[in-house]
Design an enzyme around this catalytic site. Structure first.
Site, short mmCIF file in Angstrom:
data_model
loop_
_atom_site.label_atom_id
_atom_site.label_comp_id
_atom_site.label_asym_id
_atom_site.label_seq_id
_atom_site.Cartn_x
_atom_site.Cartn_y
_atom_site.Cartn_z
N THR A 14 -37.65 102.94 6.13
CA THR A 14 -37.63 102.13 5.09
C THR A 14 -38.55 100.75 5.53
O THR A 14 -39.41 100.30 4.60
CB THR A 14 -36.27 101.65 4.75
OG1 THR A 14 -35.39 102.54 4.45
CG2 THR A 14 -36.02 100.44 3.72
N ARG A 15 -38.28 100.32 6.58
CA ARG A 15 -39.18 99.13 6.96
C ARG A 15 -40.70 99.42 7.20
O ARG A 15 -41.50 98.47 7.21
CB ARG A 15 -38.66 98.51 8.25
CG ARG A 15 -37.18 97.90 8.03
CD ARG A 15 -36.92 97.03 9.07
NE ARG A 15 -36.22 98.01 10.16
CZ ARG A 15 -35.93 97.45 11.47
NH1 ARG A 15 -36.29 96.28 12.12
NH2 ARG A 15 -35.43 98.38 12.25
N MET A 16 -40.93 100.57 7.32
CA MET A 16 -42.38 100.96 7.38
C MET A 16 -43.07 101.51 6.22
O MET A 16 -44.17 101.94 5.93
CB MET A 16 -42.51 102.47 8.22
CG MET A 16 -41.84 102.10 9.82
SD MET A 16 -42.40 103.57 10.87
CE MET A 16 -44.12 103.48 11.01
#
Length: 254
Positions: A14-16
């Site tokens: 998600t954070r990538m």
């Protein structure tokens, strides 16, 4: 006594800002999980590791191929839940169970074997790796989100506190939990389903709670301190670049 390895690989990056499984994000042109599987293979383990898959698991399955046994985690309810999914194929196997992560490409075969060896020599229920940083500046920023190692007056591990559950004082602790554990399998499968999801995060089941459970039972817990570099996971584009730079340096030295 047999040795088993579980690799957690069910998450989404998600954070990538990636659309696919995080463990398939490429580091120097190769999926992250390949580096972990390479390290496991180089340990000389007699059996295949068990890889826990979930989000777009078919893609991870195709990448892993015949290098591992695969178990589905249909819903992601935390690390404790992920490991419990492996019980269906590992519960009847005696020996030690070591938990790794598919997004930590710098873990070495030597460290994996060292953890198994220490665990077997001491007769522990749990032997875990810890790491320590001087501070959370520069390249060490990513370690701030790690759980803190709590020790008692005898310097024995008494608990692991996830960051979101930490007091302000506990947040200053610099001995950290990278999440690598070796368990006595009989003890693990007897206790894994007793983990509670009563915490300040998203009602997930923390694998870390098994440490506190072992303490309450008076069980032996050992630890092995390792270099922070081997603990680096890839959760952001910045961390990906850092890991790539470190791998390049490792290749040059080799």
């Amino acid at each position: 006594m047999s040795r088993q390895i579980i690799i957690l690989a069910a998450g989404k990056g998600t954070r990538m800002n990636c659309d696919g499984p995080k463990v398939l994000q490429e580091v120097l042109g190769r999926p992250m999980i390949d580096y972990v599987l390479d390290s496991v293979e180089k340990t000389g383990l007699a059996v295949k590791p068990v890889v826990i898959i979930g989000f777009q698991g078919n893609k991870v399955r195709d990448q892993v191929g015949e290098r591992a046994e695969l178990v589905w985690q249909q819903n992601q309810f935390g690390t404790g839940h992920a490991v419990s999914c492996a019980s269906e194929i590992l519960r009847e196997r005696n020996g030690d169970v070591l938990v790794l992560y598919g997004d930590t490409p710098l873990i070495s075969p030597k460290t994996i074997n060292n953890l198994f060896d220490i665990h077997g020599a001491e007769g522990s229920m749990i032997t875990m790796m810890t790491t320590e940083v001087e501070n959370f500046n520069d390249w060490r920023q990513g370690f701030y989100g790690f759980g803190r190692i709590l020790r008692n007056g005898n310097n024995s591990i008494s608990a692991i506190r996830e960051l979101k559950d930490c007091s302000d004082e506990e947040k200053n602790i610099i001995e950290l939990n990278p999440g690598y554990y070796c368990f006595n399998s009989e003890w693990l499968w007897k206790n894994i389903d007793l983990i509670s999801n009563n915490n300040n995060q998203q009602q997930e089941y923390y694998l870390t709670d098994l440490v506190e459970m072992a303490v309450q039972q008076g069980r032996l817990i050992n630890s092995l301190k390792i270099h922070p570099i081997e603990c680096l996971g890839v959760n952001t584009v910045e961390q990906l670049k850092l890991v790539e730079d470190l791998l390049k340096q490792k290749m040059v030295k080799a």
